[in-house]
Design a protein around this motif. Structure first.
Motif, PDB file in Angstrom:
ATOM      1  N   GLY A 265      22.495  32.016  31.830  1.00  0.00           N
ATOM      2  CA  GLY A 265      22.704  33.162  30.943  1.00  0.00           C
ATOM      3  C   GLY A 265      22.620  32.738  29.488  1.00  0.00           C
ATOM      4  O   GLY A 265      23.084  33.449  28.598  1.00  0.00           O
ATOM      5  N   LYS A 266      22.053  31.556  29.260  1.00  0.00           N
ATOM      6  CA  LYS A 266      22.017  31.004  27.896  1.00  0.00           C
ATOM      7  C   LYS A 266      20.996  31.743  27.028  1.00  0.00           C
ATOM      8  O   LYS A 266      20.160  32.472  27.526  1.00  0.00           O
ATOM      9  N   ASN A 267      21.083  31.505  25.746  1.00  0.00           N
ATOM     10  CA  ASN A 267      20.064  32.027  24.849  1.00  0.00           C
ATOM     11  C   ASN A 267      19.568  30.873  23.962  1.00  0.00           C
ATOM     12  O   ASN A 267      20.169  29.805  23.926  1.00  0.00           O
ATOM     13  N   SER A 268      18.450  31.101  23.266  1.00  0.00           N
ATOM     14  CA  SER A 268      17.765  29.984  22.607  1.00  0.00           C
ATOM     15  C   SER A 268      18.094  29.882  21.119  1.00  0.00           C
ATOM     16  O   SER A 268      18.648  30.815  20.518  1.00  0.00           O
ATOM     17  N   GLU A 269      17.702  28.787  20.521  1.00  0.00           N
ATOM     18  CA  GLU A 269      17.863  28.578  19.087  1.00  0.00           C
ATOM     19  C   GLU A 269      17.018  29.568  18.273  1.00  0.00           C
ATOM     20  O   GLU A 269      17.392  29.953  17.172  1.00  0.00           O
ATOM     21  N   PHE A 270      15.868  29.964  18.838  1.00  0.00           N
ATOM     22  CA  PHE A 270      15.019  30.927  18.126  1.00  0.00           C
ATOM     23  C   PHE A 270      15.697  32.300  18.037  1.00  0.00           C
ATOM     24  O   PHE A 270      15.650  32.963  17.009  1.00  0.00           O
ATOM     25  N   HIS A 271      16.344  32.674  19.149  1.00  0.00           N
ATOM     26  CA  HIS A 271      17.063  33.955  19.133  1.00  0.00           C
ATOM     27  C   HIS A 271      18.279  33.878  18.216  1.00  0.00           C
ATOM     28  O   HIS A 271      18.582  34.831  17.501  1.00  0.00           O
ATOM     29  N   ALA A 272      18.946  32.718  18.245  1.00  0.00           N
ATOM     30  CA  ALA A 272      20.096  32.539  17.350  1.00  0.00           C
ATOM     31  C   ALA A 272      19.630  32.602  15.895  1.00  0.00           C
ATOM     32  O   ALA A 272      20.309  33.187  15.035  1.00  0.00           O
ATOM     33  N   ALA A 273      18.461  32.031  15.624  1.00  0.00           N
ATOM     34  CA  ALA A 273      17.925  32.058  14.256  1.00  0.00           C
ATOM     35  C   ALA A 273      17.681  33.495  13.804  1.00  0.00           C
ATOM     36  O   ALA A 273      18.025  33.870  12.668  1.00  0.00           O
ATOM     37  N   MET A 274      17.129  34.311  14.682  1.00  0.00           N
ATOM     38  CA  MET A 274      16.905  35.716  14.329  1.00  0.00           C
ATOM     39  C   MET A 274      18.244  36.391  14.028  1.00  0.00           C
ATOM     40  O   MET A 274      18.363  37.160  13.068  1.00  0.00           O
ATOM     41  N   GLY A 275      19.248  36.063  14.833  1.00  0.00           N
ATOM     42  CA  GLY A 275      20.575  36.631  14.606  1.00  0.00           C
ATOM     43  C   GLY A 275      21.153  36.207  13.267  1.00  0.00           C
ATOM     44  O   GLY A 275      21.716  37.032  12.529  1.00  0.00           O
ATOM     45  N   LEU A 276      21.011  34.923  12.927  1.00  0.00           N
ATOM     46  CA  LEU A 276      21.550  34.435  11.651  1.00  0.00           C
ATOM     47  C   LEU A 276      20.852  35.119  10.478  1.00  0.00           C
ATOM     48  O   LEU A 276      21.487  35.481   9.483  1.00  0.00           O
ATOM     49  N   CYS A 277      19.537  35.296  10.599  1.00  0.00           N
ATOM     50  CA  CYS A 277      18.802  35.995   9.523  1.00  0.00           C
ATOM     51  C   CYS A 277      19.301  37.432   9.405  1.00  0.00           C
ATOM     52  O   CYS A 277      19.574  37.926   8.306  1.00  0.00           O
ATOM     53  N   ASN A 278      19.421  38.107  10.539  1.00  0.00           N
ATOM     54  CA  ASN A 278      19.786  39.530  10.502  1.00  0.00           C
ATOM     55  C   ASN A 278      21.230  39.755  10.074  1.00  0.00           C
ATOM     56  O   ASN A 278      21.542  40.771   9.436  1.00  0.00           O
TER      57      ASN A 278
END
Ligand SMILES: *Cc1c(COP(=O)(O)O)cnc(C)c1O
Length: 369
Positions: A233-246
């Motif tokens: 159920g993990k998520n990736s660094e790329f998705h986390a990066a999008m979250g940090l930007c948003n």
């Protein structure tokens, strides 16, 4: 009514995902390349979890693959078996997660004012097989949380809130995500705050958080041992990066959303429709703009006129989930009726005032001939 002339505007969808400035995303991509750490609880994911906790005022928060898996993990973590009382007026994932986890959805009809599960309909549905209540805070508007918690306590049931729409919502001065045994949220690209794909699980229990963190990662206890069944159920660094930007724009998005919502309200006072009632004690996020027509015919007329003008509202939520062919048929007349008459108007960060005015003019015209 025919084509009005869309003033050179583009097609207007019910929502358009927010995109941060590309350079800001690229900075994070550079960091990912430097470390070559792409997934498995990486530094950006940890930073996002910490920042979200601070922003939303949460004790615990786990970032997961998506909002649907968050619901499935919640059901697993609470070890639910048997019947789960739920709402028929929600996105499909609320019901499908229950069925996917081998439980049986039992539908309690909704309250005609809030469109949320009606606590008064719950108790009559409780049987010896009932294990939990899974309710959605529809459009980010909190359920009757107190009434649900009283029933749950009396009958020893677990409570899960599908808070997919609740980014930034507070109830009685506290994040709405901290109510119930577990709440889940979605960060899908169409949601108010997003990570392209993603979701979150919130509980105030450190033990449950720990259990969920193992469930999220195959059940790994150490690199060479397991503590029960798990899943990826993990998520990736790329998705986390999008979250940090948003997340940097979250306050701006929330403020703009409120203004847009109030603008619709001011322009549509003469439209013959009604609105959901926001629960008292709520700091609302204005995430959606649902309007309830007097009849399905009125709604379809407005929808088709908007579509003629390249505007695509959505019937959130239609059809009522109690009619799905993989659930046992159950009568939910209020949900059936509201789902036939409801329409969500376009509402997203880049939607301009001119576009809103255009949408309002067409809606008013749909009722004026
Ligand atoms: C979006 C949504 C989900 C599912 O979230 P995903 O991240 O798309 O899996 C679940 N419940 C509700 C009410 C939703 O609107």
């Amino acid at each position: 009514m025919e084509y009005e002339g869309n003033y050179g505007l583009n097609m207007i969808q019910v929502t358009t995902p927010f995109l941060p400035p590309k350079e800001e995303f690229n900075k994070y991509v550079d960091q990912i390349w430097e470390k070559n750490w792409q997934t498995n609880n990486g530094p950006l994911l940890n930073e996002l979890e910490l920042r979200l906790k601070a922003f939303l005022g949460l004790e615990h928060f786990l970032f997961v693959s998506n909002g649907t898996l968050a619901l499935q993990l919640a059901i697993k973590a609470l070890n639910l078996k048997g019947e789960i009382i739920t709402t028929p007026f929600s996105f499909i994932a609320t019901t499908s997660s229950i069925v996917w986890e081998g439980c049986k959805p039992v539908f309690a009809d909704i309250d005609p004012d809030s469109f949320n599960i009606d606590p008064e309909k719950i108790e009559a549905l409780i049987t010896p097989n009932t294990c939990a209540i899974l309710a959605t805070h529809v459009y980010g508007n909190p359920c009757d949380i107190e009434a649900i918690e009283i029933i749950a306590k009396k009958h020893n049931l677990k409570v899960i809130f599908d808070a997919a729409h609740c980014f930034g919502v507070k109830y009685k001065e506290r994040s709405v995500l901290e109510y119930g045994d577990i709440s889940t949220i979605s960060f899908h690209a169409t949601k108010l705050f997003h990570t392209t794909e993603g979701g979150g699980i919130i509980t105030t229990s450190p033990e449950l958080t720990y259990r969920l963190s193992k469930l999220r990662n195959f059940g790994f206890l150490t690199a060479e041992s397991f503590d029960g069944l798990g899943i990826n159920g993990k998520n990736s660094e790329f998705h986390a990066a999008m979250g940090l930007c948003n997340l940097k724009y979250a306050d701006e998005i929330l403020e703009q959303r409120k203004n847009q919502y109030l603008h619709y309200h001011s322009q549509l006072t003469n439209l013959n429709v009604s609105y959901h009632k926001i629960t008292t004690g709520t700091d609302y996020n204005y995430s959606y703009y649902p309007i309830l027509f007097k009849s399905e015919e009125d709604m379809l007329k407005a929808k088709s006129l908007l579509e003629t003008n390249w505007i695509y509202p959505r019937r959130y939520f239609y059809p009522s989930l109690s009619g799905l062919d993989y659930v046992e048929k159950q009568a939910t007349p209020v949900s059936d009726d509201i789902s036939r008459r409801i329409l969500c108007l376009p509402l997203y960060h880049m939607l301009s005032i001119e576009e809103q005015d255009f949408i309002c003019r067409i809606l008013l015209r749909s009722q004026n001939n």
